[in-house]
Design a protein around this motif. Sequence first.
Motif, mmCIF file in Angstrom:
data_model
loop_
_atom_site.group_PDB
_atom_site.id
_atom_site.type_symbol
_atom_site.label_atom_id
_atom_site.label_comp_id
_atom_site.label_asym_id
_atom_site.label_seq_id
_atom_site.Cartn_x
_atom_site.Cartn_y
_atom_site.Cartn_z
ATOM 1 N N GLY A 179 0.993 -1.400 -0.047
ATOM 2 C CA GLY A 179 -0.069 0.104 0.027
ATOM 3 C C GLY A 179 0.887 1.498 0.059
ATOM 4 O O GLY A 179 0.620 2.498 0.444
ATOM 5 N N GLU A 180 1.549 1.727 0.413
ATOM 6 C CA GLU A 180 2.943 2.522 -0.489
ATOM 7 C C GLU A 180 3.949 2.395 -1.848
ATOM 8 O O GLU A 180 3.684 1.858 -2.898
ATOM 9 N N ALA A 181 3.912 3.924 -2.073
ATOM 10 C CA ALA A 181 4.879 4.591 -3.303
ATOM 11 C C ALA A 181 6.397 5.110 -2.499
ATOM 12 O O ALA A 181 6.168 5.618 -1.565
ATOM 13 N N GLU A 182 6.534 4.898 -3.675
ATOM 14 C CA GLU A 182 7.788 5.898 -3.450
ATOM 15 C C GLU A 182 7.242 7.235 -4.799
ATOM 16 O O GLU A 182 7.659 6.681 -5.975
ATOM 17 N N LEU A 183 8.326 8.521 -4.818
ATOM 18 C CA LEU A 183 8.281 9.905 -5.286
ATOM 19 C C LEU A 183 9.643 9.962 -5.508
ATOM 20 O O LEU A 183 10.145 10.164 -4.899
ATOM 21 N N HIS A 184 10.154 9.705 -6.539
ATOM 22 C CA HIS A 184 11.517 10.585 -6.950
ATOM 23 C C HIS A 184 11.853 11.476 -7.388
ATOM 24 O O HIS A 184 10.753 11.582 -8.578
ATOM 25 N N SER A 194 0.080 4.959 -1.297
ATOM 26 C CA SER A 194 -0.060 4.718 -2.809
ATOM 27 C C SER A 194 -1.040 6.048 -3.135
ATOM 28 O O SER A 194 -1.805 6.645 -3.807
ATOM 29 N N SER A 195 -1.984 5.848 -1.909
ATOM 30 C CA SER A 195 -3.419 6.679 -2.203
ATOM 31 C C SER A 195 -3.698 7.636 -2.260
ATOM 32 O O SER A 195 -4.181 8.727 -2.601
ATOM 33 N N ASP A 196 -1.872 8.324 -1.514
ATOM 34 C CA ASP A 196 -1.485 9.534 -1.854
ATOM 35 C C ASP A 196 -0.686 10.019 -3.032
ATOM 36 O O ASP A 196 -0.281 11.229 -3.215
ATOM 37 N N ALA A 197 -0.473 8.875 -4.067
ATOM 38 C CA ALA A 197 0.534 8.889 -4.710
ATOM 39 C C ALA A 197 0.500 10.265 -6.149
ATOM 40 O O ALA A 197 1.066 11.093 -6.406
ATOM 41 N N PRO A 198 -0.486 10.182 -6.500
ATOM 42 C CA PRO A 198 -1.097 10.988 -6.973
ATOM 43 C C PRO A 198 -1.087 12.635 -7.269
ATOM 44 O O PRO A 198 -0.860 13.634 -7.870
ATOM 45 N N SER A 199 -1.997 12.544 -5.857
ATOM 46 C CA SER A 199 -1.753 14.237 -5.989
ATOM 47 C C SER A 199 -0.771 14.515 -5.613
ATOM 48 O O SER A 199 -0.301 16.089 -5.907
ATOM 49 N N ALA A 200 0.600 14.018 -4.504
ATOM 50 C CA ALA A 200 1.864 14.403 -4.138
ATOM 51 C C ALA A 200 2.212 14.991 -5.700
ATOM 52 O O ALA A 200 2.949 16.176 -5.161
ATOM 53 N N ALA A 201 1.993 13.628 -6.915
ATOM 54 C CA ALA A 201 3.424 13.874 -8.140
ATOM 55 C C ALA A 201 2.927 15.035 -8.539
ATOM 56 O O ALA A 201 3.701 16.489 -8.360
ATOM 57 N N LEU A 202 1.370 15.544 -8.589
ATOM 58 C CA LEU A 202 1.169 17.146 -8.635
ATOM 59 C C LEU A 202 1.549 18.201 -7.930
ATOM 60 O O LEU A 202 1.900 18.887 -8.590
ATOM 61 N N ALA A 203 2.012 17.600 -6.256
ATOM 62 C CA ALA A 203 1.399 18.796 -5.506
ATOM 63 C C ALA A 203 3.659 19.321 -5.613
ATOM 64 O O ALA A 203 4.093 20.633 -6.112
ATOM 65 N N VAL A 204 4.141 18.353 -6.596
ATOM 66 C CA VAL A 204 5.487 18.330 -6.202
ATOM 67 C C VAL A 204 5.995 18.911 -8.160
ATOM 68 O O VAL A 204 7.074 19.412 -7.718
#
Length: 418
Positions: A179-184, A194-204
């Motif tokens: 249930g996790e992801a890495e943001l690079h 993982s549920s936060d991954a798309p919104s985090a990518a946009l924030a970055v």
Amino acid sequence: MLAAMPPTPPPTPEPGERRIRDRGDACPGALRLHSADDGRLARLRLPGGRLTSRQVEVLADAAETLGDGRLSITSRGNAELRGLADDCGAELAALLDEAGLLPSPTHERVRNIVASPASGLDGLGAADVQLWARELDTHLRSAPWAAALSGRFLFVLDDGRGDVAGLGGDVTLVAVGGGEAELHVDGRAVRLASSDAPSAALAVAGGFLAAARKAGTGAWRVRELPEGYAVDIAESGVTARPVAAPELPQGPPPAPGVLGPGALSVLAPLGRLTAAQLRALLPAEEVRLTPWRGVVVAGTDPGRLPLLDAAGLITRPDSPWAGVTACTGRPGCAKSLADVRADATPGPAPGSGSGSAPRRPTPPLLPVHFSGCERRCGHPHGAWTDVLATAGGDYLVDGVPTPRTALPEAVTAARTTR
């Protein structure tokens, strides 16, 4: 009266020096058509490479009625229509809009999202990142500020198998399981749900725009930010824990053939599909264009593979066409020094009806890319054999002067050298 002189181009940066951009990027889009020697060019952003059956049919019709009868697949899994008339922009936009291929006129060039194309189809990977691609695209189109991103800014979503992680994303998400992801981003990484991954990518991505404004260099990509202006993940509003010594996974792309009980993978010869080849992909629940100039067909009978071979698609990993790509070349590009597509042809096209099976090169082979000029448009990522046209009519194969007549042997030798 003196004739007007062209503006002096900015100096080429020294090695390690960050580039200064003094204008917006000129990437073509679905609405901003590019003028080429063979007519206008439209580039359609397809998040995750995804097309519905209806959209495949519309693109086949558009290629035939408005363009040169073919669809090109880019190294980001997007689509290009070439040979368009100067006055077809409004008609093309109406067709694309009706098919759902133009959901945001203001954001259409920034929807650059590559995702593992076999994700959710073959039982591999830690998560179905095609779902991430759809969510990220929704977030991206809903953020007015995101329209300021360059048409070259790239999001990469890897399901953990490592097929797309190395494609040079500005923001890369990797599913790691549990249930996790890495943001690079720019050599740093954090781990989050993982549920936060798309919104985090946009924030970055928003953090990148903030850093670019502070730097004042007009950066289009994260790697163009000057020293001291890195993207701050925390200041971007992302709550996550840092990953020590982050590494991106590395894995092969899906090979041509059967992917699973209801999915197939094929490649397009030199990255171009005729309208007939597009229609041959159907019926299907979904078609996904890939960064390797191929197509993953979901929701289809694997027994259709021979039919796709007969249509001229690459259906076997040992085909001499597999891994061979080329830029547009002559006559479509004024900068090209050669008709590289003709020179890149390795032999009879798969399924051409010649009666003889394709020759079987010894695997594994490096990808090979034929370029008409030193820009090397559309070249693969990672290790590849570089075939570059020269002004004298011959080529450089990995820097070695090679007569045009000796290309097949020289390319084969270079592709098998490690």
